[in-house]
Design an enzyme around this catalytic site. Structure first.
Site, mmCIF file in Angstrom:
data_model
loop_
_atom_site.group_PDB
_atom_site.id
_atom_site.type_symbol
_atom_site.label_atom_id
_atom_site.label_comp_id
_atom_site.label_asym_id
_atom_site.label_seq_id
_atom_site.Cartn_x
_atom_site.Cartn_y
_atom_site.Cartn_z
ATOM 1 N N HIS A 49 18.436 -14.415 -19.484
ATOM 2 C CA HIS A 49 19.339 -13.072 -19.759
ATOM 3 C C HIS A 49 19.327 -12.784 -21.184
ATOM 4 C CE1 HIS A 49 22.455 -10.198 -19.328
ATOM 5 N NE2 HIS A 49 22.263 -10.233 -18.057
ATOM 6 N N ASP A 89 19.941 -11.412 -10.426
ATOM 7 C CA ASP A 89 18.851 -10.850 -9.659
ATOM 8 C C ASP A 89 17.914 -11.857 -8.717
ATOM 9 O OD1 ASP A 89 18.973 -8.205 -11.014
ATOM 10 O OD2 ASP A 89 18.470 -9.269 -12.867
#
Length: 435
Positions: free
Chosen positions: A313, A369
C-alpha cells in the site's frame, strides 16, 4: 459540523540559500510527524519545494482521519476502524465523519431518518439513463448523474449556506445507492427498483440492486452485515487521490455535486479504485493452489511482468487493518453463498507471501483490495461494479473532507507550482523561414 482543530508550532527549521536564511515554522498535530511550513519560503528565499505526487507534502490540516502506515493504524475522529467495523452502522460512521462525534440515540435516529427520506431520485433523472448506451460503464453513468444533480437540486448548491451544505450532504449519501443500483439495472436491462424506507441503508441498496418486481426480496442478515462492514471500511482514507481531487475542486468554489463527481472520476483510475478487480484476475490466472509456487517465482523475477496484486500500500507498511476485518467478512459471506475456489487460492497465497522473506522485507502485506473483490463476486456484483461500490461508500468521507475544507480559513484556491523544463524565451519565426 465539526470544527477543525489547528496545529501548534513545535519549533523552527533553518534553511539557507544564496546567502539568505529563513527560519521556517515546524507544525505538529495531535498525531503523526511534524511538518515544515514552507508558505513563506518563496518570499524569503525565492524558492519553491519540489515533491512529485505530494508524497511528503501536507496539503491541509484535518481532524477527520488519521493513518499510521508503519503501525497499521486507521482512526476516524480518534476511533479505531476495528471498533467501528465491529459495533457501528455505516450511517453512524457517516455521522461521525461529518460531525466529529458519535451520535446520541436521538441524533442517530434523526440522521438516519433524514438520509432515508432523501433516497429517491428526482423522477426526471430517471430519463437521464435513456441517453446512455446499454453497455455504458457504471462509473461513467455514476460520474455523469452525480455531476448533473446540481441541475435537479439547485436549492442546495450555495456552498456559503450551512443549511444547503447539510441538505446536499444528505442527498449525496442517500441517493448514491439508488444511482449505483440503477446503473447496474440499466446495464442488465432490468426494471429500476425504487428505494424502500422500511429497510436499513445496506439492506436498501442490496434490495435495489438484486430485487425484481416479479418476486419478493428478503435481505440476508449475514450479507447485509458484510455490506455494512465494506461500506465502513471504505468510508474515508485521509488525503488519497480522489479525496484530494474533491478538495482541489472545492477550493474553486464548485458546488458539492460537481466536487463529488470529480472525486468519482479520480477514483475511476485503475491505480486507485480498480485494484480489487486486478486481484480477481490474478487469482483466476493462478488457477489452483498448486500453481502458487511457480507464480511466486515469476513475481520475484525482475525480467517478468507478473505482479502480486492486493499486497502492499502507498501508506501502509504493515498489515492493512481493514484487510483483517474484510478477511473475516469473506468467510461469513462464503458460509452463505458457498465456497469459492478463488478463496482457497487467496488464503494459500497470503500464507506463502507472509512467510516469504522476499515479501516480508519489502513490507508487502495484504491490503483491503485483496479480499473485497472475492466478497463482491460472491454477493453477485459484476467486476464493472467494484469501483462503483467503492465510490458509494467513499462519498461520506468526500463530503466530510469537502465541508472541512470550506470551513478552514487557511484554505484558498489550490495552485501547485512546477519546475519548468521547456524552452527559454525565443523569437517567433515566420512559417516561410522555418526549416
Amino acid at each position: 459540523m465539526a470544527q477543525t482543530a489547528t496545529s501548534k508550532q513545535a519549533g523552527t527549521a533553518a534553511l539557507s540559500f544564496n546567502g539568505k536564511a529563513a527560519n521556517l515554522p515546524v507544525l505538529s498535530g495531535s498525531l503523526g510527524p511534524a511538518c515544515v511550513d514552507v508558505r513563506k519560503l518563496q518570499n524569503e528565499l525565492g524558492l519553491f519545494t519540489f515533491d512529485p505526487s505530494y508524497g511528503s507534502t501536507a496539503s491541509c490540516e484535518s481532524s477527520i482521519t488519521y493513518i499510521d502506515g508503519d503501525e497499521g493504524v486507521l482512526l476516524h475522529r480518534g476511533y479505531p476502524i476495528e471498533q467501528l467495523a465491529e459495533h457501528s452502522s455505516f450511517l453512524e460512521v457517516a455521522y461521525l465523519l461529518l460531525n466529529g462525534e458519535l451520535p446520541s440515540t436521538a441524533a442517530l435516529e434523526n440522521f438516519t431518518n433524514g438520509i432515508t427520506r432523501h433516497t429517491m431520485l428526482h423522477e426526471q433523472i430517471r430519463r437521464f439513463w435513456d441517453g446512455f448506451r446499454r453497455d455504458a460503464h457504471p462509473m461513467a453513468m455514476l460520474c455523469s448523474v452525480v455531476g448533473a444533480m446540481s441541475a435537479f437540486y439547485p436549492d442546495s448548491i450555495d456552498i456559503h449556506d450551512e443549511r444547503q451544505r447539510e441538505i446536499s450532504a444528505y442527498r449525496l449519501i442517500a441517493k448514491m445507492p439508488t444511482i449505483t443500483a440503477w446503473a447496474y439495472k440499466y446495464n442488465v436491462g432490468q426494471p429500476f427498483m425504487y428505494p424502500r424506507n422500511d429497510l436499513s441503508y445496506a439492506e436498501n441498496f442490496l434490495y435495489m440492486f438484486h430485487a425484481v418486481p416479479a418476486e419478493d426480496y428478503k435481505p440476508n442478515p449475514v450479507l447485509t452485515k458484510a455490506m455494512e462492514r465494506i461500506f465502513i471500511l471504505h468510508a474515508d482514507h485521509e488525503q488519497n487521490a480522489s479525496t484530494s481531487t474533491v478538495r482541489l475542486s472545492g477550493s474553486t468554489g464548485a458546488n458539492p455535486f460537481a466536487c463529488i463527481a470529480a472525486g468519482i472520476a479520480s477514483l475511476w483510475g485503475p491505480a486507485h479504485g480498480g485494484a480489487n478487480e486486478a486481484v480477481l484476475k490474478m487469482l483466476s490466472e493462478i488457477g489452483h493452489k498448486d500453481n502458487i509456487p511457480d507464480f511466486i517465482k515469476q513475481v520475484k523475477d525482475k525480467e517478468s511482468n507478473v505482479k502480486l496484486m492486493g499486497f502492499g500500500h502507498r501508506v501502509y507498511k504493515n498489515y492493512d487493518p481493514r484487510a483483517k476485518i474484510i478477511r473475516e467478512a469473506a468467510h461469513s459471506v462464503f458460509n452463505v453463498t458457498g465456497t469459492n475456489p478463488l478463496l482457497d487460492i487467496a488464503l494459500e497465497l497470503e500464507r506463502i507471501a507472509l512467510s516469504d522473506e522476499y515479501f516480508v522485507s519489502r513490507k508487502l502485506y495484504p491490503n483491503v483490495d485483496f479480499y473485497s473483490g472475492l466478497i463482491y463476486e460472491a454477493m453477485g456484483f459484476p467486476t464493472s461494479m467494484f469501483t462503483v461500490l467503492f465510490a458509494l461508500a467513499r462519498t461520506a468521507g468526500w463530503i466530510a473532507q469537502w465541508q472541512e475544507m470550506l470551513l478552514d480559513k487557511e484554505q484558498k484556491i489550490a495552485r501547485p507550482r512546477q519546475i519548468f523544463t521547456g524552452h527559454a524565451t525565443r523569437a517567433y519565426v515566420p512559417v516561410d523561414k522555418r526549416k
